[in-house]
Design an enzyme around this catalytic site. Structure first.
Site, PDB file in Angstrom:
ATOM      1  N   LYS A 136       0.842  -1.203   0.000  1.00 19.01           N
ATOM      2  CA  LYS A 136       0.000   0.000   0.000  1.00 19.01           C
ATOM      3  C   LYS A 136       0.877   1.253   0.000  1.00 19.01           C
ATOM      4  O   LYS A 136       0.663   2.183  -0.772  1.00 19.01           O
ATOM      5  CB  LYS A 136      -0.930   0.009   1.223  1.00 19.01           C
ATOM      6  CG  LYS A 136      -2.083  -0.988   1.105  1.00 19.01           C
ATOM      7  CD  LYS A 136      -2.864  -1.155   2.414  1.00 19.01           C
ATOM      8  CE  LYS A 136      -3.918  -2.257   2.255  1.00 19.01           C
ATOM      9  NZ  LYS A 136      -4.672  -2.531   3.484  1.00 19.01           N
ATOM     10  N   GLN A 191      -4.597  -1.021   9.583  1.00 17.75           N
ATOM     11  CA  GLN A 191      -4.573  -2.367   9.013  1.00 17.75           C
ATOM     12  C   GLN A 191      -5.208  -3.361   9.991  1.00 17.75           C
ATOM     13  O   GLN A 191      -4.886  -3.382  11.178  1.00 17.75           O
ATOM     14  CB  GLN A 191      -3.125  -2.767   8.686  1.00 17.75           C
ATOM     15  CG  GLN A 191      -2.981  -4.100   7.988  1.00 17.75           C
ATOM     16  CD  GLN A 191      -3.614  -4.137   6.585  1.00 17.75           C
ATOM     17  OE1 GLN A 191      -3.715  -3.131   5.907  1.00 17.75           O
ATOM     18  NE2 GLN A 191      -4.024  -5.319   6.171  1.00 17.75           N
ATOM     19  N   ASP A 198     -10.903   3.374   4.116  1.00 16.59           N
ATOM     20  CA  ASP A 198     -11.370   1.983   4.041  1.00 16.59           C
ATOM     21  C   ASP A 198     -12.891   1.917   3.894  1.00 16.59           C
ATOM     22  O   ASP A 198     -13.440   0.865   3.567  1.00 16.59           O
ATOM     23  CB  ASP A 198     -10.986   1.227   5.322  1.00 16.59           C
ATOM     24  CG  ASP A 198      -9.727   0.385   5.156  1.00 16.59           C
ATOM     25  OD1 ASP A 198      -9.516  -0.151   4.055  1.00 16.59           O
ATOM     26  OD2 ASP A 198      -8.969   0.282   6.140  1.00 16.59           O
TER      27      ASP A 198
HETATM   28  N1  GUN Z   1      -7.113  -6.393   6.296  1.00 16.19           N
HETATM   29  C1  GUN Z   1      -7.555  -7.174   5.263  1.00 16.19           C
HETATM   30  N2  GUN Z   1      -8.192  -6.433   4.345  1.00 16.19           N
HETATM   31  C2  GUN Z   1      -8.158  -5.151   4.793  1.00 16.19           C
HETATM   32  C3  GUN Z   1      -8.653  -3.926   4.257  1.00 16.19           C
HETATM   33  O1  GUN Z   1      -9.266  -3.846   3.190  1.00 16.19           O
HETATM   34  N3  GUN Z   1      -8.401  -2.819   5.027  1.00 16.19           N
HETATM   35  C4  GUN Z   1      -7.738  -2.894   6.212  1.00 16.19           C
HETATM   36  N4  GUN Z   1      -7.576  -1.764   6.886  1.00 16.19           N
HETATM   37  N5  GUN Z   1      -7.278  -4.012   6.722  1.00 16.19           N
HETATM   38  C5  GUN Z   1      -7.491  -5.131   6.007  1.00 16.19           C
END
Ligand code: GUN
Length: 300
Positions: A57, A101, A124
């Site tokens: 990311k 995350q 998100d």
């Molecule tokens: N962990 C697995 N998928 C995601 C996501 O789309 N966003 C976040 N913040 N954590 C995750």
């Protein structure tokens, strides 16, 4: 008769196109507010898969000409400390997006942390305000994985109106928001899950079948209507002794070899939905920056 081979939906290529399409808006924002859109990423603990996701990311955010600020906290961090970091980032005018995350360590309440994020910075799209906006058809920040699935479906099939979409999995992150997005496209939506009776009977009626359960290769050819479009959201690690001791490979929730003899379109794992999730995170960061600063951009 040789079985038909499904056409691959190339999520890697499409996500690269999507990221390239953001660059003019990133430049506009830089010109008007004097800095690029900026994403703060918080990672708590040492989970291996999460570290890989966060690294990707951050790398891709910066490759697109945006700024990312990474906060790595030990797995001993208490909830209060994490909440206070979120508050600091909420109040920092130079931060447009905040991503925490998941999963978080067990002693931290994920719900409390997500609800502490300013909804305007919630890239998100997990905050209840954004979930409510999506459910009621108002503009807000939309969860990245479902948005990525929708963009792939629109690109592959065009108009989704009147198609029957069956989603396997009812999570807040994928199944539920994707159901809302597809309803807004005038698709008919069925969500099935672990308590559904005779799942196969329902999935085999789907024009669009989306698997988002996290169970390796669960969806077999007999679950799929011939000619359907299959979107595989699962990313599961399975051991691969053929690659050597302790090695693994990634598989989806769909048995790809079987499904590609029945479906017309199918996403691979890796290289399908995964890259779209990151591209949509970048898109949401641009949207969040533009909304907060009142900058007119091309993304609607
Ligand atoms: N962990 C697995 N998928 C995601 C996501 O789309 N966003 C976040 N913040 N954590 C995750």
């Amino acid at each position: 008769m040789t079985p038909n081979k499904a056409k691959l939906i190339d999520g890697k290529d499409f996500s690269n196109q999507l990221i390239r399409s953001l660059i003019p808006d990133i430049k506009t924002i830089l010109k008007i507010i004097g800095r690029p859109p900026t994403l703060a990423v918080i990672l708590v603990g040492e989970d291996g898969a999460s570290q890989v996701y966060v690294r990707n990311k951050v790398k891709q955010t910066e490759a697109a000409g945006m700024v990312s600020v990474e906060h790595r906290l030990s797995d001993q961090t208490d909830e209060e400390t994490l909440l206070s970091l979120v508050e600091t980032l909420n109040n920092d005018d130079d931060i447009d997006g905040i991503l925490v995350q998941l999963p978080l360590p067990k002693h931290i309440n994920e719900h409390s942390v997500i609800q502490a994020i300013n909804p305007d910075k919630d890239v998100d799209g997990f905050h209840v305000i954004n979930a409510g906006k999506l459910a009621t058809g108002q503009k807000g920040l939309v969860p990245c994985t479902p948005l990525g699935c929708l963009l792939l479906l629109r690109d592959t099939l065009g108009d989704l109106s009147g198609l029957h979409a069956v989603i396997i999995g009812r999570s807040n992150i994928v199944g539920k928001p994707l159901g809302q997005l597809l309803l807004a496209e005038n698709a008919s939506v069925t969500i099935v899950h672990s308590k559904t009776k005779n799942i196969e009977k329902l999935t085999s009626q789907a024009d669009i079948l989306i698997a988002a359960v996290g169970r390796s290769e669960m969806v077999k050819s007999s679950w799929i209507k011939p000619g359907a479009c299959v979107i595989d959201v699962g990313i599961n690690r399975i051991t691969a002794p053929e690659k050597g001791d302790g090695k693994y490979r990634l598989v989806g929730d769909v048995d790809f070899a079987e499904a590609s003899t029945t479906a017309h379109f199918i996403t691979p794992v890796p290289g399908g939905v995964g890259p779209m999730t990151i591209a949509c995170l970048l898109r949401n960061t641009v949207v969040a920056a533009a909304m907060r600063k009142g900058v007119e951009i091309s993304i609607k």
